[in-house]
Design an enzyme around this catalytic site. Structure first.
Site, PDB file in Angstrom:
ATOM      1  N   GLY A 178      36.887  34.468  46.628  1.00 34.74           N
ATOM      2  CA  GLY A 178      36.341  33.921  47.862  1.00 34.74           C
ATOM      3  C   GLY A 178      36.533  32.412  47.948  1.00 34.74           C
ATOM      4  O   GLY A 178      36.819  31.865  49.020  1.00 34.74           O
ATOM      5  N   THR A 179      36.394  31.738  46.827  1.00 38.70           N
ATOM      6  CA  THR A 179      36.526  30.283  46.807  1.00 38.70           C
ATOM      7  C   THR A 179      37.929  29.865  47.227  1.00 38.70           C
ATOM      8  O   THR A 179      38.099  28.956  48.041  1.00 38.70           O
ATOM      9  CB  THR A 179      36.205  29.752  45.395  1.00 38.70           C
ATOM     10  OG1 THR A 179      34.855  30.109  45.069  1.00 38.70           O
ATOM     11  CG2 THR A 179      36.356  28.253  45.330  1.00 38.70           C
ATOM     12  N   ASN A 194      24.200  32.718  51.287  1.00 42.51           N
ATOM     13  CA  ASN A 194      24.054  33.336  49.971  1.00 42.51           C
ATOM     14  C   ASN A 194      22.677  33.123  49.350  1.00 42.51           C
ATOM     15  O   ASN A 194      22.271  33.882  48.482  1.00 42.51           O
ATOM     16  CB  ASN A 194      25.133  32.827  49.015  1.00 42.51           C
ATOM     17  CG  ASN A 194      25.301  31.328  49.061  1.00 42.51           C
ATOM     18  OD1 ASN A 194      25.502  30.743  50.133  1.00 42.51           O
ATOM     19  ND2 ASN A 194      25.207  30.689  47.905  1.00 42.51           N
ATOM     20  N   GLN A 236      29.292  36.883  51.625  1.00 45.17           N
ATOM     21  CA  GLN A 236      28.049  37.648  51.464  1.00 45.17           C
ATOM     22  C   GLN A 236      27.894  38.755  52.506  1.00 45.17           C
ATOM     23  O   GLN A 236      27.072  39.647  52.331  1.00 45.17           O
ATOM     24  CB  GLN A 236      26.834  36.704  51.536  1.00 45.17           C
ATOM     25  CG  GLN A 236      26.714  35.732  50.364  1.00 45.17           C
ATOM     26  CD  GLN A 236      26.314  36.423  49.058  1.00 45.17           C
ATOM     27  OE1 GLN A 236      25.751  37.517  49.047  1.00 45.17           O
ATOM     28  NE2 GLN A 236      26.628  35.775  47.941  1.00 45.17           N
ATOM     29  N   SER A 281      35.192  38.295  49.109  1.00 44.32           N
ATOM     30  CA  SER A 281      35.386  38.365  47.663  1.00 44.32           C
ATOM     31  C   SER A 281      34.916  39.722  47.165  1.00 44.32           C
ATOM     32  O   SER A 281      33.820  40.171  47.515  1.00 44.32           O
ATOM     33  CB  SER A 281      34.565  37.243  47.006  1.00 44.32           C
ATOM     34  OG  SER A 281      34.848  37.134  45.638  1.00 44.32           O
ATOM     35  N   ALA A 282      35.748  40.390  46.341  1.00 46.00           N
ATOM     36  CA  ALA A 282      35.470  41.782  45.969  1.00 46.00           C
ATOM     37  C   ALA A 282      34.214  41.947  45.113  1.00 46.00           C
ATOM     38  O   ALA A 282      33.499  42.937  45.244  1.00 46.00           O
ATOM     39  CB  ALA A 282      36.676  42.372  45.223  1.00 46.00           C
ATOM     40  N   HIS A 283      33.929  40.980  44.240  1.00 51.17           N
ATOM     41  CA  HIS A 283      32.852  41.196  43.267  1.00 51.17           C
ATOM     42  C   HIS A 283      31.474  41.149  43.896  1.00 51.17           C
ATOM     43  O   HIS A 283      30.476  41.431  43.226  1.00 51.17           O
ATOM     44  CB  HIS A 283      32.954  40.217  42.095  1.00 51.17           C
ATOM     45  CG  HIS A 283      32.568  38.814  42.424  1.00 51.17           C
ATOM     46  ND1 HIS A 283      31.322  38.305  42.163  1.00 51.17           N
ATOM     47  CD2 HIS A 283      33.260  37.810  42.995  1.00 51.17           C
ATOM     48  CE1 HIS A 283      31.273  37.038  42.541  1.00 51.17           C
ATOM     49  NE2 HIS A 283      32.439  36.708  43.057  1.00 51.17           N
ATOM     50  N   THR A 318      52.371  36.658  41.390  1.00 54.91           N
ATOM     51  CA  THR A 318      52.451  38.100  41.203  1.00 54.91           C
ATOM     52  C   THR A 318      51.145  38.748  41.654  1.00 54.91           C
ATOM     53  O   THR A 318      50.067  38.310  41.273  1.00 54.91           O
ATOM     54  CB  THR A 318      52.711  38.409  39.718  1.00 54.91           C
ATOM     55  OG1 THR A 318      53.916  37.758  39.338  1.00 54.91           O
ATOM     56  CG2 THR A 318      52.833  39.908  39.486  1.00 54.91           C
ATOM     57  N   CYS A 322      26.198  29.528  41.125  1.00 53.89           N
ATOM     58  CA  CYS A 322      27.241  28.516  40.926  1.00 53.89           C
ATOM     59  C   CYS A 322      26.642  27.146  40.780  1.00 53.89           C
ATOM     60  O   CYS A 322      27.265  26.242  40.244  1.00 53.89           O
ATOM     61  CB  CYS A 322      28.180  28.476  42.114  1.00 53.89           C
ATOM     62  SG  CYS A 322      28.754  30.077  42.556  1.00 53.89           S
TER      63      CYS A 322
HETATM   64  C1  LIG Z   1      28.828  32.459  50.634  1.00 49.87           C
HETATM   65  C2  LIG Z   1      29.776  32.378  49.474  1.00 49.87           C
HETATM   66  N1  LIG Z   1      30.989  31.804  49.630  1.00 49.87           N
HETATM   67  C3  LIG Z   1      31.868  31.725  48.637  1.00 49.87           C
HETATM   68  C4  LIG Z   1      31.583  32.226  47.385  1.00 49.87           C
HETATM   69  C5  LIG Z   1      32.629  32.110  46.326  1.00 49.87           C
HETATM   70  O1  LIG Z   1      33.200  33.346  45.983  1.00 49.87           O
HETATM   71  P1  LIG Z   1      33.951  33.531  44.558  1.00 49.87           P
HETATM   72  O2  LIG Z   1      32.956  33.147  43.522  1.00 49.87           O
HETATM   73  O3  LIG Z   1      34.343  34.942  44.531  1.00 49.87           O
HETATM   74  O4  LIG Z   1      35.097  32.607  44.553  1.00 49.87           O
HETATM   75  C6  LIG Z   1      30.331  32.819  47.154  1.00 49.87           C
HETATM   76  C7  LIG Z   1      29.899  33.359  45.829  1.00 49.87           C
HETATM   77  O5  LIG Z   1      30.019  32.800  44.799  1.00 49.87           O
HETATM   78  C8  LIG Z   1      29.404  32.902  48.228  1.00 49.87           C
HETATM   79  O6  LIG Z   1      28.211  33.469  48.060  1.00 49.87           O
HETATM   80  C1  LIG Z   2      58.647  30.762  34.721  1.00 50.99           C
HETATM   81  C2  LIG Z   2      57.614  31.319  35.629  1.00 50.99           C
HETATM   82  N1  LIG Z   2      56.723  30.493  36.207  1.00 50.99           N
HETATM   83  C3  LIG Z   2      55.745  30.954  37.019  1.00 50.99           C
HETATM   84  C4  LIG Z   2      55.611  32.291  37.295  1.00 50.99           C
HETATM   85  C5  LIG Z   2      54.499  32.734  38.195  1.00 50.99           C
HETATM   86  O1  LIG Z   2      53.499  33.435  37.515  1.00 50.99           O
HETATM   87  P1  LIG Z   2      52.503  34.405  38.302  1.00 50.99           P
HETATM   88  O2  LIG Z   2      53.358  35.362  39.050  1.00 50.99           O
HETATM   89  O3  LIG Z   2      51.655  35.006  37.288  1.00 50.99           O
HETATM   90  O4  LIG Z   2      51.728  33.548  39.271  1.00 50.99           O
HETATM   91  C6  LIG Z   2      56.541  33.208  36.725  1.00 50.99           C
HETATM   92  C7  LIG Z   2      56.510  34.664  36.980  1.00 50.99           C
HETATM   93  O5  LIG Z   2      56.424  35.182  38.069  1.00 50.99           O
HETATM   94  C8  LIG Z   2      57.551  32.698  35.872  1.00 50.99           C
HETATM   95  O6  LIG Z   2      58.436  33.516  35.300  1.00 50.99           O
END
Ligand SMILES: Cc1ncc(COP(=O)(O)O)c(C=O)c1O
Ligand SMILES: Cc1ncc(COP(=O)(O)O)c(C=O)c1O
Ligand code: FES
Ligand code: FES
Lengths: 145, 392, 392
Positions: free
Chosen positions: C72-73, C152, C180, C200-202, C238, C326
């Site tokens: 989310g951040t 939140n 939220q 944010s999934a969690h 990736t 946080c």
């Molecule tokens: C309102 C709100 N925005 C943003 C975030 C950030 O999400 P994350 O921690 O998944 O980056 C949170 C929770 O931490 C939140 O409650």
């Molecule tokens: C040399 C190199 N740098 C950066 C990346 C990026 O990593 P990621 O896909 O985990 O963000 C890769 C692979 O995709 C890589 O082979």
């Protein structure tokens, strides 16, 4: 990523090869990706395409469109062959991914190039056929955000 | 042979079952937010710091110098953009190479649009940076040298220690993208004069979506992602606890097995290279013969095109790559192969095979046979090959 | 009672076992890189797009409008920074509120240091944005309104549709941090005039380290993380395939159960609120009585301090929070509670309890008893309470 028809033409390409003393030969290159296609036509006195062969240095879509294009022109008259567009080749293959549309232009242009060569060799003018470019471009695909 | 042969370990790797096992409790049992004060969550903070310790040790670094990110790309973006920002009073010049991953190249291009100046160094025919060119490229305004540890396409390993010395002598920060090298070859950030280093878990049998940036104590870069106080206030966002734990476990195993693994991979790789070069005519090996990653082989087959080759290998259940997977959206031949001097049409016909310790000699034999068949078939339909044989 | 009572679901949630089950195959079996061309990897691309489709549907959006991030951040940072950059020719003014999450606030503060102007709107005593103030804050240079969907800490839900209308009428982009709110309350991005939305999934029983930013078609923002061509060239790196798949599964379940879940949570929450307000003297409920998240209760207990309360609850196996997790690194009282007008010492004595459908009436009863005991005990040691009772 490719349709079944594309994969079929890719794995079993029709009409691969060369024709000795062909009536017309055309080679075109794709400036966008560097791929190359060559088309051989054997045209009889009545203007019917009796045989066709191709060679392609290119991606899966380029191979499949070449193969399909040869099937489409075979048995057609010169005038009919001229009407085959990259769109009709794509449709016959059940479509191509958006980034691969340019590949089908190679096929269209290769037909035109081979017909142009045939016309020049026989000193005839084919209505509606313009001198093909050896390097083909297309409109830039713009991604609109 | 119906089983898949996976020869694309530079794109991504299989997550080890032991790694998944280590992660599992942190989804459904110990799921707390490490920033919370209660006991239930503090075990997660501990688990995160244990993984951080494992990684620090693998680098010869201090535990306070490792910052988790959402992957290698984020780590590269962070190192480069935050350095540009933090040191802009000192200068606006960055030095990198023409063969970096797009995570570095596109970040540098972005900075160029924002008033920074970037020098892209050439490499020699084996993909190695020329140190004298690097020295010459340095200006009073140079604030960062970012050069990858090992290349993802051709596997070439750079003279990192020498680069680190040049950086230090000139008082310039040195970042290295070690996404392909970390836990595959020996790295010691202090001995090698590395100020920042990026890595990504999924390249070493860890999970996807987790990476880290090593930041040496004293490097004054701030956050790329702003928000909560996580990661010593330098990288905000709820910690990906299972991901971090999995990364730690993967590094632990990778470090313990590094020597044996490299030995096994090098043997298999050299066998593959020898057979391909001997049995497929008009073929070249790209990259350095010796200074290369243990698991990387990269070939160019003249007169044929890479995608067709890949699809036909795929039809035979062989997973391989031509250039990096991330760039498969693009139609241009690999910037790396062009940088080592290959002409366009030869760069187009390249194939990258990246092994793992799980590959067998039988798999390599089968792959070589298939390559021979397919290259032959594709050449028979290639107008370039036709021209070539006619000319002879 | 030895079992833990988890009442901190706004900090993070337990990943559902069904979600973990959905993720598992993508670690060790279907581990390919979705960008690869071979069949083995294309199933992963499909899995990613299926999850994307589930999420798009939950928002009433198109599948091409959902972009995965590392949380989310990152989504908040992306929306705000990339808008600032893309629309700077139009203006440099951003409107937000005083009660945003730090992911938004600190990003805005960062932009202020870089030449942008930010208006932080007040909220009323219940935490609701004043629409007339919003209208008045708009200038010709305003390029973005970013106002959270639900808070939140105190759970207050904003009049999002009305804000969306104001934004549209003034041709200003509207981003909402729905971390939220997503999959907890009804959201339709088109009906509500939302141009960008973070989640944010969690927070909804999905895995940590994965989020998304919804970007309406036509919004011209570019990347925050540069590199490979993933996510339609807008977010490099990736793809975190297991994370994305888990997110999709979590959303699928959360959307299917939303109505029943909310009903159950509201009932439990209202029972909790009623008991606490009736049985603990000198206590207030923070946030709006009706326009609040189904699972949120936030109290201020006069004369006591939050951390002590939390630790004592923890000793009784109750997981709770005072302000957002946080910010627990910080010693300042919550900026949200100050913004709704609480004096410092009362803000300090606040407690956030955020339920899940798994909580029981017995757990709530036990918790209320413990709160009574602990508040009583803490007040007995509080000099503020002593002064107060003396004065009476
Ligand atoms: C309102 C709100 N925005 C943003 C975030 C950030 O999400 P994350 O921690 O998944 O980056 C949170 C929770 O931490 C939140 O409650
Ligand atoms: C040399 C190199 N740098 C950066 C990346 C990026 O990593 P990621 O896909 O985990 O963000 C890769 C692979 O995709 C890589 O082979
Ligand atoms: S990519 Fe060039 S013809 Fe297909
Ligand atoms: S006395 Fe401990 S935080 Fe203030």
């Amino acid at each position: 990523m490719y349709t079944e028809k594309v994969m079929d033409h890719f794995s079993n390409p029709r009409n691969v090869g060369e024709i000795e003393n062909a009536s017309g030969v055309g080679t075109v290159g794709n400036a966008k990706c560097g791929d190359i296609m060559r088309m051989y036509l054997d045209i009889d006195e009545t203007g019917v395409i009796q045989d066709v062969k191709f060679k392609t240095f290119g991606c899966g879509a380029a191979v499949a469109t070449s193969s399909m294009a040869t099937e489409l022109v075979k048995g057609k008259t010169v005038e009919e062959a001229l009407k085959i567009t990259n769109k009709s080749v794509m449709e016959a293959l059940d479509g191509l991914p958006p980034v691969k549309v340019h590949c089908s232009l190679l096929a269209e242009e290769a037909i035109h190039a081979a017909l142009w060569d045939y016309a020049e060799k026989n000193n005839i003018k084919i209505e509606g056929l313009e001198k093909p470019k050896s390097d083909i471009h297309e409109e830039e695909e713009t991604i609109e955000y | 042979m119906e089983k898949k042969i996976y020869l694309d370990n530079a794109a991504t790797t299989r997550t080890r079952p032991e790694v998944v096992d280590a992660m599992l409790p942190y989804f459904t049992e110990k799921f707390g937010n490490p920033s919370s004060v209660y006991e239930f969550a503090s075990q997660n903070k501990k688990a995160v710091d244990e993984a951080r310790g494992t990684i620090a040790k693998a680098l010869g670094a201090d535990i306070t110098e490792v910052y988790f990110t959402g992957g290698g790309t984020e780590a590269d973006n962070w190192a480069i953009k935050a350095t540009a920002e933090a040191y802009k009073a000192k200068g606006n010049h960055i030095i990198t190479t023409k063969i970096e991953h797009h995570a570095v190249l596109h970040t540098c291009e972005y900075l160029e649009k924002n008033g920074y100046e970037v020098t892209y160094l050439d490499v020699d025919e084996y993909g190695i940076v020329k140190l004298d060119q690097l020295e010459k490229a340095i200006k009073p305004t140079t604030i960062l040298i970012t050069i990858m540890f090992a290349n993802n396409e051709i596997g070439t390993i750079q003279p990192i220690k020498e680069i680190g010395e040049i950086a230090k002598r000139n008082k310039i920060l040195f970042h290295t993208d070690a996404v392909q090298a970390f836990a595959q070859v020996d790295i010691n950030v202090n001995d090698m004069g590395i100020d920042m280093l990026s890595a990504s878990a999924h390249k070493l049998n860890g999970p996807k979506g987790i990476g880290f940036l090593y930041i040496k104590k004293g490097v004054k870069i701030r956050s790329l992602i702003h928000g909560g106080a996580q990661e010593r206030q330098r990288r905000a966002g709820t910690e990906n606890v299972p991901g971090v734990v999995g990364f730690g476990k993967a590094v632990e195993i990778a470090m313990a097995t590094m020597e044996d693994r490299a030995k096994k991979e090098i043997e298999l790789r050299d066998y593959l290279i020898k057979r391909v070069l001997a049995e497929v005519p008009y073929t070249r090996l790209n990259g350095d013969r010796v200074k290369r990653l243990p698991n990387n082989a990269n070939f160019s087959f003249q007169f044929i095109e890479g995608e067709s080759l890949l699809i036909m290998l795929d039809m035979n259940h062989i997973c391989a790559s031509s250039g990096s997977a991330c760039t498969s959206g693009s139609l241009d031949p690999s910037h790396v192969l062009l940088a080592i001097g290959l002409p366009h049409e030869i760069a187009h016909g390249s194939l990258r095979l990246t092994l793992s310790e799980d590959n067998t000699v039988e798999e390599i034999d089968y792959t070589v046979e298939k390559i021979k068949e397919i290259v032959d078939k594709l050449r028979k339909m290639s107008p370039l090959y036709e021209d070539f044989t006619r000319k002879r």
